[in-house]
Scaffold this motif. Structure first.
Motif, PDB file in Angstrom:
ATOM      1  N   TRP A  15       8.796   5.947  -5.830  1.00  0.00           N
ATOM      2  CA  TRP A  15       9.232   6.052  -4.425  1.00  0.00           C
ATOM      3  C   TRP A  15       8.412   7.067  -3.648  1.00  0.00           C
ATOM      4  CZ3 TRP A  15      11.372   2.224  -2.233  1.00  0.00           C
ATOM      5  CH2 TRP A  15      12.261   1.401  -2.932  1.00  0.00           C
ATOM      6  N   ALA A  16       8.049   8.170  -4.288  1.00  0.00           N
ATOM      7  CA  ALA A  16       7.215   9.174  -3.621  1.00  0.00           C
ATOM      8  C   ALA A  16       5.886   8.544  -3.208  1.00  0.00           C
ATOM      9  CB  ALA A  16       6.981  10.368  -4.551  1.00  0.00           C
ATOM     10  N   LEU A  17       5.334   7.752  -4.110  1.00  0.00           N
ATOM     11  CA  LEU A  17       4.060   7.081  -3.821  1.00  0.00           C
ATOM     12  C   LEU A  17       4.250   6.036  -2.724  1.00  0.00           C
ATOM     13  CD1 LEU A  17       1.084   6.498  -4.510  1.00  0.00           C
ATOM     14  CD2 LEU A  17       1.904   4.972  -6.323  1.00  0.00           C
ATOM     15  N   TYR A  18       5.259   5.189  -2.899  1.00  0.00           N
ATOM     16  CA  TYR A  18       5.494   4.107  -1.934  1.00  0.00           C
ATOM     17  C   TYR A  18       5.688   4.668  -0.520  1.00  0.00           C
ATOM     18  CZ  TYR A  18       7.422   0.066   0.404  1.00  0.00           C
ATOM     19  OH  TYR A  18       7.627  -0.955   1.291  1.00  0.00           O
ATOM     20  N   ASN A  19       6.429   5.756  -0.417  1.00  0.00           N
ATOM     21  CA  ASN A  19       6.708   6.339   0.899  1.00  0.00           C
ATOM     22  C   ASN A  19       5.501   7.059   1.495  1.00  0.00           C
ATOM     23  OD1 ASN A  19       9.400   5.477   1.063  1.00  0.00           O
ATOM     24  ND2 ASN A  19      10.054   7.164  -0.258  1.00  0.00           N
ATOM     25  N   HIS A  20       4.541   7.345   0.674  1.00  0.00           N
ATOM     26  CA  HIS A  20       3.366   8.114   1.098  1.00  0.00           C
ATOM     27  C   HIS A  20       2.230   7.215   1.590  1.00  0.00           C
ATOM     28  CE1 HIS A  20       0.473  11.391   0.956  1.00  0.00           C
ATOM     29  NE2 HIS A  20      -0.317  10.626   0.255  1.00  0.00           N
ATOM     30  N   ILE A  21       2.160   6.000   1.068  1.00  0.00           N
ATOM     31  CA  ILE A  21       1.019   5.132   1.397  1.00  0.00           C
ATOM     32  C   ILE A  21       1.352   4.207   2.567  1.00  0.00           C
ATOM     33  CG2 ILE A  21       0.046   5.229  -0.943  1.00  0.00           C
ATOM     34  CD1 ILE A  21       1.304   2.487  -1.490  1.00  0.00           C
ATOM     35  N   GLU A  22       0.305   3.633   3.150  1.00  0.00           N
ATOM     36  CA  GLU A  22       0.474   2.656   4.231  1.00  0.00           C
ATOM     37  C   GLU A  22       1.274   1.459   3.743  1.00  0.00           C
ATOM     38  OE1 GLU A  22       0.068   2.370   7.314  1.00  0.00           O
ATOM     39  OE2 GLU A  22      -1.208   4.102   7.699  1.00  0.00           O
ATOM     40  N   LEU A  23       2.083   0.904   4.633  1.00  0.00           N
ATOM     41  CA  LEU A  23       2.694  -0.393   4.348  1.00  0.00           C
ATOM     42  C   LEU A  23       1.579  -1.426   4.205  1.00  0.00           C
ATOM     43  CD1 LEU A  23       5.596  -0.313   6.949  1.00  0.00           C
ATOM     44  CD2 LEU A  23       5.852  -0.356   4.449  1.00  0.00           C
ATOM     45  N   ALA A  24       1.802  -2.400   3.357  1.00  0.00           N
ATOM     46  CA  ALA A  24       0.800  -3.453   3.152  1.00  0.00           C
ATOM     47  C   ALA A  24       0.411  -4.102   4.480  1.00  0.00           C
ATOM     48  CB  ALA A  24       1.324  -4.492   2.168  1.00  0.00           C
ATOM     49  N   SER A  25       1.407  -4.306   5.343  1.00  0.00           N
ATOM     50  CA  SER A  25       1.152  -4.985   6.621  1.00  0.00           C
ATOM     51  C   SER A  25       0.250  -4.176   7.550  1.00  0.00           C
ATOM     52  CB  SER A  25       2.471  -5.298   7.323  1.00  0.00           C
ATOM     53  OG  SER A  25       3.155  -4.090   7.625  1.00  0.00           O
ATOM     54  N   ASN A  26       0.086  -2.878   7.279  1.00  0.00           N
ATOM     55  CA  ASN A  26      -0.790  -2.038   8.119  1.00  0.00           C
ATOM     56  C   ASN A  26      -2.218  -1.945   7.594  1.00  0.00           C
ATOM     57  OD1 ASN A  26       1.192  -1.402   9.961  1.00  0.00           O
ATOM     58  ND2 ASN A  26       1.819   0.471   8.892  1.00  0.00           N
ATOM     59  N   LEU A  27      -2.483  -2.523   6.439  1.00  0.00           N
ATOM     60  CA  LEU A  27      -3.838  -2.443   5.880  1.00  0.00           C
ATOM     61  C   LEU A  27      -4.782  -3.341   6.684  1.00  0.00           C
ATOM     62  CD1 LEU A  27      -3.116  -2.622   2.031  1.00  0.00           C
ATOM     63  CD2 LEU A  27      -3.503  -0.586   3.446  1.00  0.00           C
ATOM     64  N   GLN A  28      -6.049  -2.976   6.700  1.00  0.00           N
ATOM     65  CA  GLN A  28      -7.017  -3.794   7.421  1.00  0.00           C
ATOM     66  C   GLN A  28      -7.263  -5.096   6.648  1.00  0.00           C
ATOM     67  OE1 GLN A  28     -10.747  -0.996   6.283  1.00  0.00           O
ATOM     68  NE2 GLN A  28     -11.319  -2.825   7.441  1.00  0.00           N
ATOM     69  N   VAL A  29      -7.597  -6.121   7.402  1.00  0.00           N
ATOM     70  CA  VAL A  29      -7.880  -7.432   6.812  1.00  0.00           C
ATOM     71  C   VAL A  29      -9.003  -7.283   5.773  1.00  0.00           C
ATOM     72  CG1 VAL A  29      -8.876  -9.706   7.328  1.00  0.00           C
ATOM     73  CG2 VAL A  29      -7.066  -8.765   8.781  1.00  0.00           C
ATOM     74  N   GLY A  30      -8.786  -7.904   4.625  1.00  0.00           N
ATOM     75  CA  GLY A  30      -9.763  -7.805   3.527  1.00  0.00           C
ATOM     76  C   GLY A  30      -9.327  -6.845   2.435  1.00  0.00           C
ATOM     77  N   SER A  31      -8.247  -6.065   2.724  1.00  0.00           N
ATOM     78  CA  SER A  31      -7.765  -5.082   1.735  1.00  0.00           C
ATOM     79  C   SER A  31      -6.818  -5.727   0.730  1.00  0.00           C
ATOM     80  CB  SER A  31      -6.968  -3.974   2.420  1.00  0.00           C
ATOM     81  OG  SER A  31      -7.678  -3.397   3.476  1.00  0.00           O
ATOM     82  N   ASP A  32      -6.682  -5.079  -0.410  1.00  0.00           N
ATOM     83  CA  ASP A  32      -5.640  -5.429  -1.387  1.00  0.00           C
ATOM     84  C   ASP A  32      -4.984  -4.148  -1.893  1.00  0.00           C
ATOM     85  OD1 ASP A  32      -6.943  -7.970  -1.445  1.00  0.00           O
ATOM     86  OD2 ASP A  32      -8.036  -7.439  -3.283  1.00  0.00           O
ATOM     87  N   TYR A  33      -3.726  -4.272  -2.270  1.00  0.00           N
ATOM     88  CA  TYR A  33      -3.112  -3.316  -3.184  1.00  0.00           C
ATOM     89  C   TYR A  33      -2.926  -4.062  -4.498  1.00  0.00           C
ATOM     90  CZ  TYR A  33      -1.394   0.272   0.190  1.00  0.00           C
ATOM     91  OH  TYR A  33      -1.270   1.284   1.121  1.00  0.00           O
ATOM     92  N   SER A  34      -3.184  -3.373  -5.610  1.00  0.00           N
ATOM     93  CA  SER A  34      -2.878  -3.927  -6.923  1.00  0.00           C
ATOM     94  C   SER A  34      -2.122  -2.871  -7.706  1.00  0.00           C
ATOM     95  CB  SER A  34      -4.159  -4.270  -7.692  1.00  0.00           C
ATOM     96  OG  SER A  34      -4.958  -5.174  -6.978  1.00  0.00           O
ATOM     97  N   VAL A  35      -1.075  -3.288  -8.381  1.00  0.00           N
ATOM     98  CA  VAL A  35      -0.342  -2.393  -9.276  1.00  0.00           C
ATOM     99  C   VAL A  35      -0.319  -3.066 -10.638  1.00  0.00           C
ATOM    100  CG1 VAL A  35       1.890  -1.323  -9.777  1.00  0.00           C
ATOM    101  CG2 VAL A  35       1.040  -1.363  -7.421  1.00  0.00           C
ATOM    102  N   PHE A  36      -0.992  -2.420 -11.590  1.00  0.00           N
ATOM    103  CA  PHE A  36      -1.113  -2.983 -12.941  1.00  0.00           C
ATOM    104  C   PHE A  36      -0.607  -1.988 -13.974  1.00  0.00           C
ATOM    105  CE2 PHE A  36      -3.419  -7.058 -13.115  1.00  0.00           C
ATOM    106  CZ  PHE A  36      -3.536  -7.281 -11.754  1.00  0.00           C
ATOM    107  N   LYS A  37      -0.192  -2.517 -15.102  1.00  0.00           N
ATOM    108  CA  LYS A  37       0.173  -1.641 -16.206  1.00  0.00           C
ATOM    109  C   LYS A  37      -1.012  -0.749 -16.537  1.00  0.00           C
ATOM    110  CE  LYS A  37       3.772  -4.550 -18.161  1.00  0.00           C
ATOM    111  NZ  LYS A  37       4.100  -5.707 -19.030  1.00  0.00           N
ATOM    112  N   ASN A  38      -0.741   0.497 -16.857  1.00  0.00           N
ATOM    113  CA  ASN A  38      -1.805   1.429 -17.197  1.00  0.00           C
ATOM    114  C   ASN A  38      -2.682   0.836 -18.290  1.00  0.00           C
ATOM    115  OD1 ASN A  38      -2.053   3.686 -15.670  1.00  0.00           O
ATOM    116  ND2 ASN A  38      -0.808   5.009 -16.994  1.00  0.00           N
ATOM    117  N   GLY A  39      -3.991   0.913 -18.094  1.00  0.00           N
ATOM    118  CA  GLY A  39      -4.913   0.408 -19.104  1.00  0.00           C
ATOM    119  C   GLY A  39      -5.390  -1.005 -18.846  1.00  0.00           C
TER     120      GLY A  39
END
Ligand code: M7G
Length: 180
Positions: free
Chosen positions: A39-63
């Motif tokens: 939650w600390a991370l989620y609240n700190h970063i831009e909402l996905a909808s505010n990212l510039q076109v061409g961007s991605d967020y990826s959340v993967f298992k460590n490794g």
């Protein structure tokens, strides 16, 4: 006392830069392993909808690297949820992305949660995409169960396709491997 997640996760940000290779644009942000740190991370970063076109967020298992080439993605594929900007608001996108994140880090697929590698949101001009990557496209039972749960949790109406990364890469995906 923080509440540990079942797995440790890593956030990646794809920053579109045409002068660089695809994998060079994939920027490692940070790891998290508790509910509170998520939650600390989620609240700190831009909402996905505010990212510039061409961007991605990826959340993967460590490794696991957020790419087809990782050994745990190689024989896998993804459920793709296309979100046409014409009938999906920014709020809907953000809500669905959060729901998918919570579903995945909360291991919401029973025994099949082990099959999940990560989740991606692609911000694009006309059609954003949310995708959930799994590790074995041959595991039909797990793939279908994960797809059905996701659809239900997201409240997604319409048909969704599962594509093997091998087919996505070679662009030979005339037909998706699974649908639900
Ligand atoms: P995308 O960003 O997944 O979707 O793929 P889009 O078509 O909606 O923008 C765009 C391009 O990025 C692909 O054609 C590849 O050139 C590159 N690309 C995407 N992914 C997920 C990978 C990957 O896992 N590995 C490599 N090497 N390139 C990728």
């Amino acid at each position: 006392e923080k509440h540990p997640l079942q797995n440790d996760w890593h956030l990646w940000y794809y920053k579109p830069d045409k002068n660089k290779q695809w994998h060079e644009n994939q920027l490692s942000v940070t790891s998290f392993s508790t509910v509170e740190d998520f939650w600390a991370l989620y609240n700190h970063i831009e909402l996905a909808s505010n990212l510039q076109v061409g961007s991605d967020y990826s959340v993967f298992k460590n490794g696991i690297q957020p790419m087809w080439e990782d050994p745990r993605n190689k024989k896998g594929g993804r459920w793709v949820f296309p979100l046409n900007k014409k009938n999906t608001s920014a709020k809907d996108l953000d809500e669905m992305w959060l729901e998918v994140l919570l579903c995945v880090i909360g291991e919401g697929f029973d025994d099949e949660s082990d099959q999940v590698c990560g989740v991606v949101v692609n911000i694009r001009g006309k059609m954003d995409k949310i995708a959930v990557w799994t590790s074995d496209y041959k595991n039909a039972q797990a793939v279908l169960k994960i797809g059905r749960i996701l659809k239900q949790r997201m409240g997604y109406t319409g048909t969704v396709n599962y594509e093997a990364h091998e087919d996505t890469q070679s662009r030979q995906s005339n037909r998706p491997m699974y649908q639900c």
